[in-house]
Design an enzyme around this catalytic site. Structure first.
Site, PDB file in Angstrom:
ATOM      1  N   LYS A 116       0.832  -1.211   0.000  1.00 56.76           N
ATOM      2  CA  LYS A 116       0.000   0.000   0.000  1.00 56.76           C
ATOM      3  C   LYS A 116       0.858   1.249   0.000  1.00 56.76           C
ATOM      4  CE  LYS A 116      -4.227  -1.966   0.909  1.00 56.76           C
ATOM      5  NZ  LYS A 116      -5.495  -2.170   1.489  1.00 56.76           N
ATOM      6  N   LYS A 123      -4.463  -9.354  -6.713  1.00 52.90           N
ATOM      7  CA  LYS A 123      -5.732  -9.580  -6.024  1.00 52.90           C
ATOM      8  C   LYS A 123      -6.812  -8.612  -6.534  1.00 52.90           C
ATOM      9  CE  LYS A 123      -6.501  -8.213  -1.384  1.00 52.90           C
ATOM     10  NZ  LYS A 123      -7.794  -7.651  -1.358  1.00 52.90           N
ATOM     11  N   LYS A 168     -11.128  -3.700  -3.917  1.00 52.60           N
ATOM     12  CA  LYS A 168     -12.161  -2.681  -4.102  1.00 52.60           C
ATOM     13  C   LYS A 168     -11.543  -1.301  -4.265  1.00 52.60           C
ATOM     14  CE  LYS A 168     -13.625  -3.211   0.629  1.00 52.60           C
ATOM     15  NZ  LYS A 168     -12.477  -2.836   1.456  1.00 52.60           N
TER      16      LYS A 168
HETATM   17  P1  ATP Z   1      -8.651  -2.697   0.188  1.00 48.08           P
HETATM   18  O1  ATP Z   1      -8.224  -2.622  -1.223  1.00 48.08           O
HETATM   19  O2  ATP Z   1      -9.117  -1.389   0.717  1.00 48.08           O
HETATM   20  O3  ATP Z   1      -7.665  -3.376   1.090  1.00 48.08           O
HETATM   21  P2  ATP Z   1     -10.149  -5.156   0.095  1.00 48.08           P
HETATM   22  O4  ATP Z   1     -11.078  -5.443  -1.028  1.00 48.08           O
HETATM   23  O5  ATP Z   1      -8.856  -5.885   0.171  1.00 48.08           O
HETATM   24  O6  ATP Z   1      -9.950  -3.582   0.165  1.00 48.08           O
HETATM   25  P3  ATP Z   1     -10.576  -5.541   2.908  1.00 48.08           P
HETATM   26  O7  ATP Z   1     -11.520  -4.722   3.695  1.00 48.08           O
HETATM   27  O8  ATP Z   1      -9.098  -5.311   3.037  1.00 48.08           O
HETATM   28  O9  ATP Z   1     -10.983  -5.427   1.375  1.00 48.08           O
HETATM   29  O10 ATP Z   1     -10.871  -7.055   3.181  1.00 48.08           O
HETATM   30  C1  ATP Z   1     -12.105  -7.533   3.651  1.00 48.08           C
HETATM   31  C2  ATP Z   1     -12.137  -9.031   3.582  1.00 48.08           C
HETATM   32  O11 ATP Z   1     -12.291  -9.437   2.230  1.00 48.08           O
HETATM   33  C3  ATP Z   1     -10.852  -9.691   4.092  1.00 48.08           C
HETATM   34  O12 ATP Z   1     -11.205 -10.846   4.819  1.00 48.08           O
HETATM   35  C4  ATP Z   1     -10.134 -10.048   2.831  1.00 48.08           C
HETATM   36  O13 ATP Z   1      -9.294 -11.160   2.990  1.00 48.08           O
HETATM   37  C5  ATP Z   1     -11.281 -10.359   1.880  1.00 48.08           C
HETATM   38  N1  ATP Z   1     -10.892 -10.102   0.510  1.00 48.08           N
HETATM   39  C6  ATP Z   1     -10.570  -8.916  -0.013  1.00 48.08           C
HETATM   40  N2  ATP Z   1     -10.267  -9.037  -1.312  1.00 48.08           N
HETATM   41  C7  ATP Z   1     -10.397 -10.361  -1.618  1.00 48.08           C
HETATM   42  C8  ATP Z   1     -10.209 -11.130  -2.802  1.00 48.08           C
HETATM   43  N3  ATP Z   1      -9.818 -10.579  -3.931  1.00 48.08           N
HETATM   44  N4  ATP Z   1     -10.442 -12.457  -2.761  1.00 48.08           N
HETATM   45  C9  ATP Z   1     -10.829 -13.030  -1.618  1.00 48.08           C
HETATM   46  N5  ATP Z   1     -11.019 -12.366  -0.464  1.00 48.08           N
HETATM   47  C10 ATP Z   1     -10.809 -11.049  -0.442  1.00 48.08           C
HETATM   48 MG    MG Z   2      -7.410  -5.411   1.790  1.00 46.79          MG
END
Ligand code: ATP
Ligand code: MG
Length: 372
Positions: free
Chosen positions: A154, A236, A239
């Site tokens: 990040k 990955k 969002k």
């Molecule tokens: P950011 O980019 O802000 O980190 P994020 O999509 O990674 O957002 P988080 O809030 O960090 O979302 O994660 C929330 C949950 O969703 C965590 O348990 C994380 O492991 C899961 N998660 C996030 N992205 C994925 C993905 N691509 N595949 C599977 N699980 C995911």
């Molecule tokens: Mg995340």
């Protein structure tokens, strides 16, 4: 609200009566204290950051697991929160953040979380999260924080203005878990390193100050642990990713979802086979397909042995749309309903009971404040 909720039992211990029956017996006067008997329930804790709208990755990797576990682990009390304090590790627009917090809450319900089984709440509304976060910062070492790969990733995406909390948020995450003595923490494998840190911090604190925290276990789903970006399947699906074609949002228009799947990056060899290294794009799509249908990747390879990518993508697009359509319907029913606020109030109230009890113990062990 939660069926597994057990309220704290308070028992008044009676002062020993001054007896004259046996004058030799030492009279022991016990002050009228209130003994708190802790509830025995095992606990599950997890959360999602409201940094944007939730993706298919969040659904497969997190939300769907939470929903499954609320029934499978009915002997646990469940705490699922909206991690808004984590969101401000990177800049957020105030109004957007408010909107996203509510949206994540509504999506929790729309995806099937049942407020009678799960305590749903907003992290910042339970002040003990930030308080224990600071205590965890005072337990962790700077070197440990700097080694976290999420921080390095990040940080790499930003040029300047990197916030201190981006470095220290794993301490807050440890606090989120340890406040509730969580036994089970369902997370994606991107969070494995943070869970390991949490375990280390819990053990370190217990060794330094005496038994205080339960050392938690991770819970990783068997398939779909990490859904990849549709435009760069070596990364990955995030969002907060920049390219909107790289992710599918749970609230995307259904036509747009179909188009995003059909334009997902694959390769030129045309064979539908799961081979992450050589064929990351098609492997990711197979993974999504398998996660949503519970058909194994092997069986999908057989089913599509004679097909081309276009046919496979058409089928997958319908599967994704069928999974998301009912979620959107439920979402729009609840998003403006005051029932959502009631659910969040109840969740926060219950969370505070557990969290404040834990903080009281922590402050006492550390010698902070006064004895009261
Ligand atoms: P950011 O980019 O802000 O980190 P994020 O999509 O990674 O957002 P988080 O809030 O960090 O979302 O994660 C929330 C949950 O969703 C965590 O348990 C994380 O492991 C899961 N998660 C996030 N992205 C994925 C993905 N691509 N595949 C599977 N699980 C995911
Ligand atoms: Mg995340």
């Amino acid at each position: 609200m939660a069926t597994t909720t057990k309220s704290v039992k308070k028992t008044e211990t009676k002062p020993a009566s001054k007896t004259t029956k046996n004058p030799k017996k030492k009279i022991r006067i016990v002050p009228p204290t209130i003994a708190v008997i802790p509830d025995k329930t095992k606990r599950l804790v997890s959360g999602i950051k409201p940094t944007g709208q939730l993706t298919l990755g969040n659904y497969i990797g997190a939300l769907r697991q939470f929903v499954k576990l609320q029934d499978e682990l009915s002997d646990h009390e469940h705490f699922i929160f909206i991690a808004d304090l984590h969101a401000i590790t990177t800049p957020q627009d105030r109004l957007e953040l408010r909107k996203n917090i509510r949206s994540v809450a509504a999506l929790y319900i729309a995806c099937g979380l049942d407020p009678d089984k799960v305590n749903l709440f907003i992290q910042s509304e339970v002040a003990e999260h930030a308080a224990l976060g600071y205590i965890m910062e005072s337990t962790a070492y700077v070197g440990e924080m700097e080694r976290m790969t999420q921080y390095k990733d990040k940080k790499g995406k930003q040029t300047d203005g990197i916030r201190t909390s981006l470095l220290t948020y794993p301490a807050l995450m440890a606090a989120d878990i340890l406040l509730y003595d969580a036994n089970v923490v369902p997370i994606g494998d991107d969070q494995k390193q943070h869970l390991e840190l949490t375990r280390n911090l819990a053990t370190r604190f217990n060794n330094l100050y005496g038994e205080t925290f339960v050392v938690p276990e991770g819970f990783f789903p068997e398939t779909g642990a990490r859904i990849k970006s549709l435009t760069d399947p070596t990364k990955k699906m995030d969002k907060s990713g920049d390219n909107e074609k790289s992710y599918i949002l749970l609230l995307d228009d259904l036509g747009l979802i179909r188009r995003k799947i059909k334009s997902a990056v694959t390769d030129s060899n045309g064979i539908i086979k799961y081979e992450v290294r050589n064929k990351p794009g098609i492997s990711n799509l197979l993974q999504i397909y398998s996660s949503l249908t519970d058909v194994s990747v092997k069986d999908l390879e057989k089913k599509y042995a004679e097909s081309d990518y276009a046919t496979f993508k058409d089928d997958l697009a319908e599967i994704v749309v069928d999974a998301i359509r009912p979620i959107q319907q439920k979402y729009f029913e609840i998003i403006n309903d005051t029932k959502l606020d009631e659910i969040l109030n109840q969740g926060a109230e219950r969370a505070k009971v557990i969290a404040s009890r834990k903080m009281f113990k922590v402050y006492k062990k550390l010698g902070l404040g006064r004895i009261r």
